[in-house]
Scaffold this motif. Structure first.
Motif, PDB file in Angstrom:
ATOM      1  N   SER A  71       0.837  -1.206   0.000  1.00  0.00           N
ATOM      2  CA  SER A  71       0.000   0.000   0.000  1.00  0.00           C
ATOM      3  C   SER A  71       0.871   1.255   0.000  1.00  0.00           C
ATOM      4  O   SER A  71       0.557   2.245  -0.662  1.00  0.00           O
ATOM      5  CB  SER A  71      -0.913   0.030   1.223  1.00  0.00           C
ATOM      6  OG  SER A  71      -1.866  -0.991   1.180  1.00  0.00           O
ATOM      7  N   SER A  72       1.959   1.203   0.726  1.00  0.00           N
ATOM      8  CA  SER A  72       2.864   2.344   0.823  1.00  0.00           C
ATOM      9  C   SER A  72       3.350   2.784  -0.558  1.00  0.00           C
ATOM     10  O   SER A  72       3.426   3.976  -0.860  1.00  0.00           O
ATOM     11  CB  SER A  72       4.043   1.978   1.716  1.00  0.00           C
ATOM     12  OG  SER A  72       4.948   3.028   1.808  1.00  0.00           O
ATOM     13  N   LYS A  73       3.655   1.822  -1.394  1.00  0.00           N
ATOM     14  CA  LYS A  73       4.102   2.115  -2.764  1.00  0.00           C
ATOM     15  C   LYS A  73       3.018   2.874  -3.539  1.00  0.00           C
ATOM     16  O   LYS A  73       3.301   3.844  -4.241  1.00  0.00           O
ATOM     17  CB  LYS A  73       4.430   0.790  -3.454  1.00  0.00           C
ATOM     18  CG  LYS A  73       4.825   0.886  -4.894  1.00  0.00           C
ATOM     19  CD  LYS A  73       5.173  -0.505  -5.418  1.00  0.00           C
ATOM     20  CE  LYS A  73       4.631  -0.710  -6.789  1.00  0.00           C
ATOM     21  NZ  LYS A  73       4.895  -2.019  -7.347  1.00  0.00           N
ATOM     22  N   PHE A  74       1.773   2.458  -3.384  1.00  0.00           N
ATOM     23  CA  PHE A  74       0.687   3.110  -4.113  1.00  0.00           C
ATOM     24  C   PHE A  74       0.311   4.458  -3.508  1.00  0.00           C
ATOM     25  O   PHE A  74      -0.131   5.358  -4.228  1.00  0.00           O
ATOM     26  CB  PHE A  74      -0.528   2.183  -4.222  1.00  0.00           C
ATOM     27  CG  PHE A  74      -0.332   1.139  -5.280  1.00  0.00           C
ATOM     28  CD1 PHE A  74      -0.598   1.416  -6.612  1.00  0.00           C
ATOM     29  CD2 PHE A  74       0.173  -0.113  -4.957  1.00  0.00           C
ATOM     30  CE1 PHE A  74      -0.384   0.474  -7.599  1.00  0.00           C
ATOM     31  CE2 PHE A  74       0.386  -1.077  -5.931  1.00  0.00           C
ATOM     32  CZ  PHE A  74       0.116  -0.775  -7.260  1.00  0.00           C
ATOM     33  N   ILE A  75       0.505   4.621  -2.216  1.00  0.00           N
ATOM     34  CA  ILE A  75       0.270   5.934  -1.610  1.00  0.00           C
ATOM     35  C   ILE A  75       1.269   6.928  -2.198  1.00  0.00           C
ATOM     36  O   ILE A  75       0.934   8.066  -2.501  1.00  0.00           O
ATOM     37  CB  ILE A  75       0.378   5.880  -0.073  1.00  0.00           C
ATOM     38  CG1 ILE A  75      -0.733   4.997   0.499  1.00  0.00           C
ATOM     39  CG2 ILE A  75       0.316   7.282   0.526  1.00  0.00           C
ATOM     40  CD1 ILE A  75      -2.139   5.407   0.155  1.00  0.00           C
ATOM     41  N   PHE A  76       2.504   6.475  -2.401  1.00  0.00           N
ATOM     42  CA  PHE A  76       3.479   7.359  -3.038  1.00  0.00           C
ATOM     43  C   PHE A  76       3.038   7.722  -4.457  1.00  0.00           C
ATOM     44  O   PHE A  76       3.169   8.860  -4.892  1.00  0.00           O
ATOM     45  CB  PHE A  76       4.880   6.748  -3.047  1.00  0.00           C
ATOM     46  CG  PHE A  76       5.877   7.657  -3.699  1.00  0.00           C
ATOM     47  CD1 PHE A  76       6.275   8.826  -3.076  1.00  0.00           C
ATOM     48  CD2 PHE A  76       6.381   7.365  -4.949  1.00  0.00           C
ATOM     49  CE1 PHE A  76       7.171   9.697  -3.680  1.00  0.00           C
ATOM     50  CE2 PHE A  76       7.283   8.224  -5.567  1.00  0.00           C
ATOM     51  CZ  PHE A  76       7.672   9.391  -4.932  1.00  0.00           C
ATOM     52  N   LYS A  77       2.485   6.749  -5.189  1.00  0.00           N
ATOM     53  CA  LYS A  77       1.977   7.045  -6.535  1.00  0.00           C
ATOM     54  C   LYS A  77       0.845   8.065  -6.479  1.00  0.00           C
ATOM     55  O   LYS A  77       0.760   8.961  -7.335  1.00  0.00           O
ATOM     56  CB  LYS A  77       1.498   5.770  -7.226  1.00  0.00           C
ATOM     57  CG  LYS A  77       2.607   4.868  -7.688  1.00  0.00           C
ATOM     58  CD  LYS A  77       2.076   3.656  -8.433  1.00  0.00           C
ATOM     59  CE  LYS A  77       3.206   2.787  -8.938  1.00  0.00           C
ATOM     60  NZ  LYS A  77       2.733   1.671  -9.763  1.00  0.00           N
ATOM     61  N   LEU A  78      -0.022   7.944  -5.472  1.00  0.00           N
ATOM     62  CA  LEU A  78      -1.105   8.930  -5.309  1.00  0.00           C
ATOM     63  C   LEU A  78      -0.541  10.324  -5.043  1.00  0.00           C
ATOM     64  O   LEU A  78      -1.001  11.310  -5.614  1.00  0.00           O
ATOM     65  CB  LEU A  78      -2.019   8.539  -4.149  1.00  0.00           C
ATOM     66  CG  LEU A  78      -3.084   7.514  -4.399  1.00  0.00           C
ATOM     67  CD1 LEU A  78      -3.801   7.170  -3.102  1.00  0.00           C
ATOM     68  CD2 LEU A  78      -4.085   8.012  -5.424  1.00  0.00           C
ATOM     69  N   ILE A  79       0.454  10.385  -4.178  1.00  0.00           N
ATOM     70  CA  ILE A  79       1.065  11.682  -3.868  1.00  0.00           C
ATOM     71  C   ILE A  79       1.751  12.251  -5.109  1.00  0.00           C
ATOM     72  O   ILE A  79       1.693  13.451  -5.358  1.00  0.00           O
ATOM     73  CB  ILE A  79       2.016  11.545  -2.660  1.00  0.00           C
ATOM     74  CG1 ILE A  79       1.165  11.321  -1.397  1.00  0.00           C
ATOM     75  CG2 ILE A  79       2.909  12.772  -2.514  1.00  0.00           C
ATOM     76  CD1 ILE A  79       1.940  11.000  -0.153  1.00  0.00           C
ATOM     77  N   SER A  80       2.337  11.402  -5.924  1.00  0.00           N
ATOM     78  CA  SER A  80       2.929  11.847  -7.183  1.00  0.00           C
ATOM     79  C   SER A  80       1.853  12.388  -8.122  1.00  0.00           C
ATOM     80  O   SER A  80       2.080  13.378  -8.833  1.00  0.00           O
ATOM     81  CB  SER A  80       3.699  10.718  -7.856  1.00  0.00           C
ATOM     82  OG  SER A  80       4.782  10.312  -7.053  1.00  0.00           O
ATOM     83  N   CYS A  81       0.678  11.765  -8.125  1.00  0.00           N
ATOM     84  CA  CYS A  81      -0.449  12.284  -8.925  1.00  0.00           C
ATOM     85  C   CYS A  81      -0.852  13.671  -8.429  1.00  0.00           C
ATOM     86  O   CYS A  81      -1.173  14.554  -9.228  1.00  0.00           O
ATOM     87  CB  CYS A  81      -1.652  11.357  -8.846  1.00  0.00           C
ATOM     88  SG  CYS A  81      -1.523   9.876  -9.836  1.00  0.00           S
ATOM     89  N   TYR A 112       7.745  10.687   2.038  1.00  0.00           N
ATOM     90  CA  TYR A 112       6.946  11.011   0.850  1.00  0.00           C
ATOM     91  C   TYR A 112       7.176  12.463   0.424  1.00  0.00           C
ATOM     92  O   TYR A 112       7.326  12.743  -0.763  1.00  0.00           O
ATOM     93  CB  TYR A 112       5.457  10.812   1.110  1.00  0.00           C
ATOM     94  CG  TYR A 112       5.005   9.384   1.222  1.00  0.00           C
ATOM     95  CD1 TYR A 112       5.587   8.359   0.487  1.00  0.00           C
ATOM     96  CD2 TYR A 112       3.957   9.050   2.076  1.00  0.00           C
ATOM     97  CE1 TYR A 112       5.145   7.047   0.594  1.00  0.00           C
ATOM     98  CE2 TYR A 112       3.502   7.746   2.183  1.00  0.00           C
ATOM     99  CZ  TYR A 112       4.098   6.751   1.447  1.00  0.00           C
ATOM    100  OH  TYR A 112       3.649   5.463   1.550  1.00  0.00           O
ATOM    101  N   ALA A 113       7.198  13.355   1.389  1.00  0.00           N
ATOM    102  CA  ALA A 113       7.395  14.775   1.078  1.00  0.00           C
ATOM    103  C   ALA A 113       8.740  14.993   0.392  1.00  0.00           C
ATOM    104  O   ALA A 113       8.837  15.713  -0.608  1.00  0.00           O
ATOM    105  CB  ALA A 113       7.303  15.606   2.355  1.00  0.00           C
ATOM    106  N   GLU A 114       9.761  14.345   0.909  1.00  0.00           N
ATOM    107  CA  GLU A 114      11.098  14.496   0.338  1.00  0.00           C
ATOM    108  C   GLU A 114      11.196  13.868  -1.051  1.00  0.00           C
ATOM    109  O   GLU A 114      11.692  14.488  -1.993  1.00  0.00           O
ATOM    110  CB  GLU A 114      12.131  13.872   1.274  1.00  0.00           C
ATOM    111  CG  GLU A 114      13.557  14.087   0.814  1.00  0.00           C
ATOM    112  CD  GLU A 114      14.565  13.517   1.798  1.00  0.00           C
ATOM    113  OE1 GLU A 114      15.649  13.134   1.317  1.00  0.00           O
ATOM    114  OE2 GLU A 114      14.282  13.449   3.001  1.00  0.00           O
TER     115      GLU A 114
END
Length: 127
Positions: A71-81, A112-114
């Motif tokens: 899930s962590s990987k996809f949360i990063f993808k969401l933040i990238s979106c 994630y922010a970084e």
């Protein structure tokens, strides 16, 4: 734009993406059996968000009780979106809630922010 609303379960977080009412939140546990299928719906929805459908600033709330590694990987993808929304002239902010003693969840928000080069407001919640 259609509202995206998914009820939370013991394995998946509650999701509400509602442009009209300016509600964007993902809350609860995230450990779905098929992480890709679950999160791809959210990524597709965000990818279709465009400035004519958005009035004013958007605030995204992430508040996980538990987040597994897939899930962590996809949360990063969401933040990238979300980061991509900047190129569409859509203003937004991200609030990352974590239980005060859960340093790992706080550090994940910082990471994630970084990695995404994006501002994330880290908000400690007393339990």
């Amino acid at each position: 734009m259609e509202v995206l609303e998914l009820e939370g379960t013991s394995y998946t977080p509650k999701v509400v993406f509602d442009v009209k009412n300016k509600v964007f939140e993902i809350t609860g546990d995230s450990r779905p059996e098929d992480t890709h299928t679950f999160y791809q719906v959210l990524i597709d929805w965000l990818s279709n968000l465009d400035s004519p459908s958005v009035q004013g600033d958007l605030k995204f709330k992430f508040a996980f009780d538990y987040l597994n590694s897939s899930s962590s990987k996809f949360i990063f993808k969401l933040i990238s979106c979300l980061k991509n929304l900047e190129s569409k002239d859509i203003n937004f902010s991200i609030d990352w809630f974590y239980d005060e003693p859960d340093i790992d969840m706080k550090e994940l928000g910082e990471e994630y922010a970084e990695l995404a080069d994006i501002k994330i407001n880290l908000i400690s919640v007393e339990i």
